[in-house]
Write a protein that holds these residues in place. Sequence first.
Motif, PDB file in Angstrom:
ATOM      1  N   GLU A  63       0.830  -1.204   0.000  1.00  0.00           N
ATOM      2  CA  GLU A  63       0.000   0.000   0.000  1.00  0.00           C
ATOM      3  C   GLU A  63       0.867   1.258   0.000  1.00  0.00           C
ATOM      4  O   GLU A  63       0.602   2.217  -0.726  1.00  0.00           O
ATOM      5  CB  GLU A  63      -0.909   0.014   1.235  1.00  0.00           C
ATOM      6  N   THR A  67       1.356   4.471  -2.747  1.00  0.00           N
ATOM      7  CA  THR A  67       1.323   5.885  -2.386  1.00  0.00           C
ATOM      8  C   THR A  67       2.604   6.586  -2.808  1.00  0.00           C
ATOM      9  O   THR A  67       2.574   7.715  -3.322  1.00  0.00           O
ATOM     10  CB  THR A  67       1.119   6.049  -0.865  1.00  0.00           C
ATOM     11  N   SER A  92      -6.569  10.091  -2.679  1.00  0.00           N
ATOM     12  CA  SER A  92      -6.213   8.709  -3.011  1.00  0.00           C
ATOM     13  C   SER A  92      -6.391   7.782  -1.813  1.00  0.00           C
ATOM     14  O   SER A  92      -6.633   6.582  -1.983  1.00  0.00           O
ATOM     15  CB  SER A  92      -4.767   8.646  -3.513  1.00  0.00           C
ATOM     16  N   ASP A  95     -10.624   7.856  -0.782  1.00  0.00           N
ATOM     17  CA  ASP A  95     -11.562   7.425  -1.814  1.00  0.00           C
ATOM     18  C   ASP A  95     -11.401   5.964  -2.224  1.00  0.00           C
ATOM     19  O   ASP A  95     -12.212   5.457  -2.987  1.00  0.00           O
ATOM     20  CB  ASP A  95     -11.389   8.287  -3.077  1.00  0.00           C
ATOM     21  N   ASP A  96     -10.361   5.297  -1.773  1.00  0.00           N
ATOM     22  CA  ASP A  96     -10.047   3.951  -2.252  1.00  0.00           C
ATOM     23  C   ASP A  96     -10.674   2.902  -1.335  1.00  0.00           C
ATOM     24  O   ASP A  96     -10.207   2.701  -0.215  1.00  0.00           O
ATOM     25  CB  ASP A  96      -8.528   3.771  -2.303  1.00  0.00           C
ATOM     26  N   GLU A  98     -10.552  -0.357  -1.289  1.00  0.00           N
ATOM     27  CA  GLU A  98      -9.647  -1.426  -0.871  1.00  0.00           C
ATOM     28  C   GLU A  98      -8.678  -0.943   0.209  1.00  0.00           C
ATOM     29  O   GLU A  98      -8.374  -1.676   1.153  1.00  0.00           O
ATOM     30  CB  GLU A  98      -8.868  -1.967  -2.076  1.00  0.00           C
ATOM     31  N   HIS A  99      -8.200   0.279   0.067  1.00  0.00           N
ATOM     32  CA  HIS A  99      -7.322   0.843   1.102  1.00  0.00           C
ATOM     33  C   HIS A  99      -8.082   0.981   2.417  1.00  0.00           C
ATOM     34  O   HIS A  99      -7.569   0.619   3.484  1.00  0.00           O
ATOM     35  CB  HIS A  99      -6.796   2.203   0.651  1.00  0.00           C
TER      36      HIS A  99
END
Length: 220
Positions: A63, A67, A92, A95-96, A98-99
């Motif tokens: 992850e 970034t 980023s 809004d993600d 999966e993150h």
Amino acid sequence: MAHVHSDGTERRILNSARRLFAEKGYEKTSVQDILNDLHLSKGGLYHHFTSKEAILDRLNADEWAVTARLLDALIRRTDMSALEKLRTLIISAVDDPEHLDLVRSQLALLKDPAFFTANMRFWSAKLPESFRSLIDMGVQDGSIPTPYPEEAAQLLALLCNYWLMPCFYPTGRDGMEHRIRCLAAMLDAIGVPVFDEALASRAVKGLMALMPDEGQSASA
């Protein structure tokens, strides 16, 4: 060919673990759950990862690598102000899905003093570096006119990852919106106007997805 197969198995393990961690939480997911999901032997998993903790470490490292690549790409762009780049970097994260799933899956671990301390070190040392590079660019191009670039980078890293996190300071959606507006006012006062209306709204949505009930409905 063996190397390709090995890489494929490693990726399958990571993908399975990420999904199971999101569904059940890291603590409630066992190595056996991952083995059952993949129809894999213990030896097949331990050939790649020595423990469940090692899998989580790799997922978090991957992850951060994403970034870092985004940050490098933003730094190179010439069609955006540094303030726009900083907003894009924050978006980023919030809004993600999966993150957010990966973050939520390990929130319970923050009750462990060693895990919390390791995260706090990252939030206070490593993470501010990424914000600082863009804030310094903003000082140069005039879009972030702050006399406190170092302090602003630290505030963004620490407050966004601690004070805004609902696991530390539980709140509802209205309370989260009010908290973000408070942070925006503080940052505006030192010349870092990063939270416009659009970013504030997206941050509220992303942070509330870290709440158990919100998160379950978001991933259903």
